[in-house]
Structure formats: structure tokens, C-alpha cells
Design an enzyme around this catalytic site. Structure first.
Site, PDB file in Angstrom:
ATOM      1  CB  VAL A 214      -0.924   0.000   1.226  1.00 38.79           C
ATOM      2  CG1 VAL A 214      -1.814   1.241   1.230  1.00 38.79           C
ATOM      3  CG2 VAL A 214      -1.759  -1.271   1.255  1.00 38.79           C
ATOM      4  N   GLY A 256       2.340  -5.486   8.282  1.00 36.73           N
ATOM      5  CA  GLY A 256       2.256  -4.069   7.954  1.00 36.73           C
ATOM      6  C   GLY A 256       1.311  -3.818   6.804  1.00 36.73           C
ATOM      7  CG  ASP A 257       2.653  -1.096   3.760  1.00 31.82           C
ATOM      8  OD1 ASP A 257       3.559  -1.856   4.163  1.00 31.82           O
ATOM      9  OD2 ASP A 257       2.878  -0.117   3.036  1.00 31.82           O
ATOM     10  CD  GLU A 258       5.775  -7.665   2.083  1.00 27.08           C
ATOM     11  OE1 GLU A 258       6.378  -8.296   1.201  1.00 27.08           O
ATOM     12  OE2 GLU A 258       6.259  -7.435   3.218  1.00 27.08           O
TER      13      GLU A 258
END
Length: 343
Positions: A214, A256-258
Site C-alpha cells: 500500500v 504491515g502494509d504488505e
């Protein structure tokens, strides 16, 4: 055969322990303690004891040599042997009837409801043959009713506990393999799945790994707060699941954002998936920060890699190139080259 055997290892141990206990018990009570009985009867009981013991050893040491049908028929064989021994020893007392608990518990623990029901019916019939043959009819009727009710209720209780345990196991397994925030698979589940998926992939059944970040997620958190950041992550996860329509696909949040998606797809289909996922994210409403953009890297087995580690490495490299190229775009692992930016 349609019937399923649960826990082969546990079933083999249960059969082995019964046979290893039943063989010596039958030899002592049916042979050594009744040497004055007719010789053919004593010899038959002795041979039965030896066979039970040998089968027990096989089930303990080499259970894989026994055919699958053996394990499915085991409760019927066990109940039949118990009935035959009770009739042969002319023993209708309640003590020997307790051995019926073993085939019943075996069926209730390892087999399906149909076999459990048939096992209860066979036990009831087997005890009736013994009781009505060697007891006064009134006492035989009472004993038969008692055994039938006791076995039926035991089966109901054990099956209920087994099914409750299965439900709890399913909940715990889901919690252990899914991300609590987004509902996607977690890193543990992803690592287990990618190794298996790569092993079975090939030219006729390619596997694509799509790595997603993201863009500027920290900025979303810092500007709008973690609640909005969490909502953005859930929006992305939902979009990836909606775009991955095949049930064989896996959507995972690696941290996280992964995110990562395993697709049973060729390169062109993987590209189509990324375009659809972007469109789903862009159409999302209710985000104060607006729909987030995505950087995506794509790699395919066998086009770009042959092993799980290599597939992740080249997909990560493609993702890095997408971010270095300005974010909000997709990149295919080399040598396929870049894809046009779609955001």
C-alpha cells in the site's frame, strides 16, 4: 469407499492395544481357567487368542500393511468376536459385555455416524443372542435393554464431544492461520501454502505470486490515524479477495502494509487480476484518506522461477522496481519487463 477414517495413527493404536490386551485375557479366562472344557472348544479359544495377539502386533508395528477396509470394518469385527467369545464361553454376565465398549468407542472416535449406528445395532443384537440363550428370559430382557441404552447413550455423548472438539480445533486453526485485522491468511499460512503450490506448479498449471504494498501507508496513519489505516488495509484485503475469484487462490497479509496473492494463473491472467484489484480499491467508499494506491510485483512459476524462495525473491524485486518507478504501478519479474502504470 465413502466412509472416512479419522486419525489413522490413533485408530491403529486403539486397535493394537485392544488386540494385545484381548489376546492374553481370552487365553487366561477362556483356556487356562477352563482346561476341563471340551478340547475342540479350548483349542478354538487358544487359536483365537493367538490370532488376536498377532493382529495387535501388526497394527502396532506395521499398520500400513493392513488394507483400508480393515479399519472401517474393525468395529463390526470386534463386536462379532466379542459376541462369539461370550457365546462360546456361555458367559452372559455383565462383565464380559463391557468389552463391547471398545468397538463402540473406536467407531465413535474414528468413523462416521452411519457406522456408529450400525455398530450399536450389532452390539445390541450380539448381546441379545448371548443373554436370551443363557439367562432366564426376564433377566435377559432387562440386561439387553440396559446394554442397548448404555451403548446408545455412550455413542451420543462421545460423538457430541468429538464434534465439539472438531469445531474448537477449526476455530483455533483459523485463528492460527489468519490475520485478525483483515481476515486474510497470515505469514505462517502463506509460507506453508507457497511451498506446496510451487511444488505442484508447471507449464500446464502455472502459479503466479503477486506482491502488493500500500503506497504511503505511513502517511495515511500519520495524517488520518490508525483507525483509518486499519480501514484502508481491510479495504485492500477485501478488494484482493473479490478479485481472486478462484477458491484455489490465497490472499495473505505478510505484515504491515504488505500483501501477497498466490494465483493459479499465467502471466496475462495475473496482470488481469491486478487491474481488477486496483479497480475494486479505487471504487471503495468511506475512506477519509481516499482509496490508497498500490505498488505491485508479479512473478510466475515456471516463467520466472522454479522454487518458492526464488519466486518470492523475483516477485519482491519486481515490487521494488514498481516502487522505484513511481509507485501506483505493476511490474512483471524479468525478463517479461514492465507493465503500463494503471494508477
Amino acid at each position: 469407499m465413502a466412509h472416512q477414517l479419522r486419525d489413522m495413527h490413533g485408530a491403529a493404536r486403539a486397535v493394537a492395544y485392544l488386540m494385545l490386551a484381548a489376546g492374553p485375557y481370552n487365553f487366561v479366562t477362556g483356556v487356562l481357567m477352563k482346561l476341563g472344557d471340551p478340547l475342540p472348544e479350548v483349542i478354538g479359544l487358544a487359536l483365537t487368542s493367538i490370532v488376536l495377539f498377532i493382529v495387535g502386533l501388526i497394527c502396532l508395528r506395521r499398520p500400513e500393511t493392513m488394507p483400508r477396509l480393515f479399519w472401517l470394518l474393525m468395529p463390526f469385527l470386534g463386536a462379532g468376536v466379542i459376541s462369539a467369545l461370550n457365546i462360546a464361553t456361555r458367559d452372559a454376565t455383565m462383565g464380559p459385555q463391557l468389552f463391547y465398549l471398545w468397538p463402540l468407542l473406536y467407531a465413535a472416535m474414528f468413523l462416521d455416524r452411519r457406522i456408529i449406528t450400525l455398530t450399536v445395532v450389532q452390539i445390541s443384537a450380539g448381546h441379545a443372542l448371548t443373554a436370551f440363550q443363557f439367562q432366564e428370559s426376564g433377566q435377559a430382557l432387562l440386561d439387553w435393554i440396559a446394554i442397548t441404552v448404555a451403548m446408545s447413550m455412550t455413542a451420543v455423548v462421545v460423538v457430541g464431544l468429538r464434534e465439539r472438539n472438531d469445531r474448537l480445533h477449526g476455530v483455533l486453526e483459523a485463528q492460527a492461520t489468519s490475520d485478525s485485522l483483515t481476515g486474510a491468511a497470515n505469514r505462517r499460512a502463506f509460507d506453508a501454502e507457497i511451498s506446496h503450490a510451487v511444488a505442484v506448479a508447471g507449464p500446464d498449471d502455472p502459479l503466479a505470486l503477486v506482491m502488493i504494498d500500500v503506497d504511503h501507508f505511513k502517511r495515511i496513519n500519520d495524517t488520518w490515524g490508525h483507525a483509518v489505516g486499519d480501514l484502508a488495509l481491510r479495504t485492500v484485503a477485501d478488494a484482493l479477495r473479490d478479485a481472486a475469484e478462484d477458491r484455489r487462490h490465497m490472499v495473505a497479509r505478510l505484515g504491515g502494509d504488505e500483501f501477497a496473492v498466490l494465483l493459479r494463473a499465467a502471466p496475462y491472467a495475473a496482470v488481469r487480476f491486478t487491474e481488477l484489484a486496483r479497480a475494486r480499491v479505487a471504487a471503495a467508499t468511506g475512506l477519509p484518506s481516499g482509496p490508497p494506491s498500490l505498488s505491485i510485483g508479479i512473478a510466475v512459476v515456471p516463467d520466472h522461477a522454479v522454487g518458492a524462495d526464488e519466486l518470492q525473491r523475483v516477485a519482491d524485486a519486481a515490487l521494488y522496481r514498481a516502487k522505484e518507478g513511481g509507485r501506483g504501478r505493476s511490474m512483471m519479474a524479468q525478463p517479461a519487463g514492465p507493465l503500463p502504470a494503471t494508477a
